[in-house]
Scaffold this active site. Sequence first.
Site, PDB file in Angstrom:
ATOM      1  N   GLY A  87      -0.220  -2.326  -4.386  1.00 29.02           N
ATOM      2  CA  GLY A  87       1.202  -2.586  -4.559  1.00 29.02           C
ATOM      3  C   GLY A  87       1.478  -3.441  -5.779  1.00 29.02           C
ATOM      4  O   GLY A  87       0.807  -3.323  -6.812  1.00 29.02           O
ATOM      5  N   SER A  88       2.440  -4.318  -5.661  1.00 26.91           N
ATOM      6  CA  SER A  88       2.890  -5.100  -6.815  1.00 26.91           C
ATOM      7  C   SER A  88       1.858  -6.074  -7.352  1.00 26.91           C
ATOM      8  O   SER A  88       2.011  -6.570  -8.469  1.00 26.91           O
ATOM      9  CB  SER A  88       4.173  -5.858  -6.468  1.00 26.91           C
ATOM     10  N   THR A  89       0.817  -6.383  -6.596  1.00 29.33           N
ATOM     11  CA  THR A  89      -0.223  -7.263  -7.145  1.00 29.33           C
ATOM     12  C   THR A  89      -0.924  -6.582  -8.317  1.00 29.33           C
ATOM     13  O   THR A  89      -1.505  -7.259  -9.168  1.00 29.33           O
ATOM     14  CB  THR A  89      -1.265  -7.641  -6.076  1.00 29.33           C
ATOM     15  N   SER A 137      10.187  -8.874  -6.640  1.00 30.15           N
ATOM     16  CA  SER A 137       9.469  -7.674  -6.221  1.00 30.15           C
ATOM     17  C   SER A 137      10.074  -7.092  -4.957  1.00 30.15           C
ATOM     18  O   SER A 137      10.020  -7.701  -3.904  1.00 30.15           O
ATOM     19  CB  SER A 137       7.998  -8.024  -5.954  1.00 30.15           C
TER      20      SER A 137
END
Length: 361
Positions: A87-89, A137
């Site tokens: 995901g956004s990581t 996010s």
Amino acid sequence: MHRSSLTLKSSLQQVAAEELGDEVGAVVALDPQTGAILAMVTSPTYDPADLAGHDSSVVNQNYQSLLAQENGPLINRAIAGDTYPPGSTFKAHRRCGSPGGRIHAGDGACTRPTSSRCRTRPRPSATMAANRAATASPPRWPMRCAPACNTAFADLGMGLGWSVIERKAEEFGFTDKIDIPLSVTASRLPSDPDDAQTAMSAIGQYDVRSTPLQMAMVAAAIANDGTLMTPYLVDTVRAPDLKVIDVTEPEVYKEPMTTEDANTLTDMMVDVVDSGTGTAARISGVEVAGKTGTAETGVEGAAPHAWFVSFAPANDPVIAVAVVVENGGSLGSEATGGKVAAPIAKAVMEEAIRLDEEGDL
């Protein structure tokens, strides 16, 4: 028989295990300057003594019982078994100019590989500050009425092209098989994605898959001024007479970014914790850098995974941490990386800072 001393810190292991609790997931903590693995916890787990008895029939029975459990206690989720969409990581390895610089925030819609539409707030050709894109996010697709973070990075990914994103991810260790000396499952990247798939991959979805160790390595490289150290779990090896026969010396694995780029990303990640989605990782008197992630699994009806990657103190890091909680843990579909994973990382970082202050890290 040779004896090995591990790099793990017992109090960090204990804190990570207690904070993760009964949730299904993993915690990995690294020393950014050396690559030493300070904590590595997987949940659920089991008592190794159950598989080390003298009665082979009992041992086999215990093994079969563990093997039959649906939650997979035999899987070391920190380094092996199923890998996760980050995901956004995944955005944490990307630099898009200075934190205050403007990047395109999407044209009001973006196309998934399924051709469904996802709406966002920005007007056509709208832009937003890069650090705002990183700090705001949205939880997951669809992105209707959400801050423009995902569309901003999706557009950036399509603009860069998949080959650039792929090369940069590989510089952080993606697709590499690593031994610590336990074998680590290689993180995965999609093969020749089209534009829509590139957009999804740019925000850590589609076919991007990672181990928690890999995401801890990303955080550690940023923390270490752009230099990624080789992760290792064994500190020393001793002969039966306890004479030291081997000592692991820290070594550079790769140099995926410049110090300037690492500093830029650090500033953006500090904003995430100070005023974005990662405020649950704030530590009083300590500047923390972090990035949340809430990743769809691709399984119909399944809640997203909750992620948080971080390091602290931001100006002189002693620890880099990655946390993943499968399917949002006890919060299920209401979970986000900021709600579920960030508090776990905070507790681990606080303990590491305490140990460092006492000279025990």
